[in-house]
Design a protein around this motif. Sequence first.
Motif, PDB file in Angstrom:
ATOM      1  N   ARG A  56       6.537  12.122  -3.745  1.00 55.48           N
ATOM      2  CA  ARG A  56       7.115  11.053  -2.911  1.00 55.48           C
ATOM      3  C   ARG A  56       7.788   9.965  -3.736  1.00 55.48           C
ATOM      4  NH1 ARG A  56       2.253   9.389   0.588  1.00 55.48           N
ATOM      5  NH2 ARG A  56       3.667   7.733   1.160  1.00 55.48           N
ATOM      6  N   ARG A  91       0.833  -1.203   0.000  1.00 48.28           N
ATOM      7  CA  ARG A  91       0.000   0.000   0.000  1.00 48.28           C
ATOM      8  C   ARG A  91       0.872   1.259   0.000  1.00 48.28           C
ATOM      9  NH1 ARG A  91      -1.604   3.909   2.632  1.00 48.28           N
ATOM     10  NH2 ARG A  91      -0.575   3.422   4.591  1.00 48.28           N
ATOM     11  N   ARG A  92       1.912   1.264   0.826  1.00 47.12           N
ATOM     12  CA  ARG A  92       2.801   2.432   0.911  1.00 47.12           C
ATOM     13  C   ARG A  92       3.580   2.629  -0.391  1.00 47.12           C
ATOM     14  NH1 ARG A  92       5.162   2.315   7.137  1.00 47.12           N
ATOM     15  NH2 ARG A  92       3.110   2.237   8.138  1.00 47.12           N
ATOM     16  N   GLN A  95       2.086   6.851  -6.849  1.00 42.76           N
ATOM     17  CA  GLN A  95       1.044   7.754  -7.337  1.00 42.76           C
ATOM     18  C   GLN A  95       1.313   9.221  -7.013  1.00 42.76           C
ATOM     19  OE1 GLN A  95      -1.355   6.585  -9.321  1.00 42.76           O
ATOM     20  NE2 GLN A  95      -0.373   4.600  -9.068  1.00 42.76           N
ATOM     21  N   ASP A  96       2.147   9.480  -6.034  1.00 39.55           N
ATOM     22  CA  ASP A  96       2.406  10.849  -5.569  1.00 39.55           C
ATOM     23  C   ASP A  96       3.784  11.292  -6.058  1.00 39.55           C
ATOM     24  OD1 ASP A  96       2.923  13.198  -4.183  1.00 39.55           O
ATOM     25  OD2 ASP A  96       2.288  12.413  -2.239  1.00 39.55           O
ATOM     26  N   GLU A 129       2.578   1.708  -3.385  1.00 35.23           N
ATOM     27  CA  GLU A 129       1.629   2.195  -4.384  1.00 35.23           C
ATOM     28  C   GLU A 129       1.316   3.672  -4.179  1.00 35.23           C
ATOM     29  OE1 GLU A 129      -1.483  -0.672  -3.756  1.00 35.23           O
ATOM     30  OE2 GLU A 129      -0.736  -1.987  -5.356  1.00 35.23           O
ATOM     31  N   ALA A 130       1.177   4.098  -2.926  1.00 35.53           N
ATOM     32  CA  ALA A 130       0.904   5.511  -2.645  1.00 35.53           C
ATOM     33  C   ALA A 130       2.082   6.382  -3.091  1.00 35.53           C
ATOM     34  CB  ALA A 130       0.637   5.705  -1.152  1.00 35.53           C
ATOM     35  N   ARG A 131       3.295   5.910  -2.872  1.00 31.89           N
ATOM     36  CA  ARG A 131       4.479   6.667  -3.300  1.00 31.89           C
ATOM     37  C   ARG A 131       4.580   6.719  -4.824  1.00 31.89           C
ATOM     38  NH1 ARG A 131       8.415   3.974   1.215  1.00 31.89           N
ATOM     39  NH2 ARG A 131       7.584   5.189   2.958  1.00 31.89           N
TER      40      ARG A 131
END
Length: 137
Positions: A58, A47-48, A54-55, A50-52
Motif C-alpha cells: 500500500r 493512523r491510515r 508499514q504495508d 502509518e498503516a500504508r
Amino acid sequence: MQVHRLAPTEVWEKRYGQINEFERTLTENGVTILKFFLHISKDEQKRRFEARMQDVTRNWKLSLPDFEERQHWNEYQEAYEDALRKCSTERAPWYIIPANRKWLRNHVIAALIVKALDEMKLKYPAPTVDISKVVLS
C-alpha cells in the motif's frame, strides 16, 4: 477561504454563487444532487498513513505532498467549512459523513441514496406493445 492562495479572492468567492446557480439549474430540470463530504479525523488520517507506510503493498498510495499538506490541516478544515456552508442549499445540501469507520460511512451513504431513490418514485415504463398478442415462433 483558501489554503494556498492559488486564485485571487474575488475569483474564488464568486465561484460559490456560480456553483449554487449551476446546481439550481440542474435541480429545476429534474436532476437529484447528492453531495457527500467524507470527514475523517486528523488522528484517523495519521493512523491510515502509518498503516500504508508499514504495508509495502500500500506504499504506492502515499506521496510526499500527502505529508506536506497535513501541516495545513486546520486551514483545510476552515476552507471546507466555508465551502460547505456557502454551497449547501435546500435543493442541493451537503451531507457531512463521519468516515473514520468505513462500514459506518458506507451505511450512512447507502441510506441517503436509498432515501433519494424512494423520493423519486421511480416506475418501470409502460410497455409499448401488447405482449398478450405476441406469438413467438
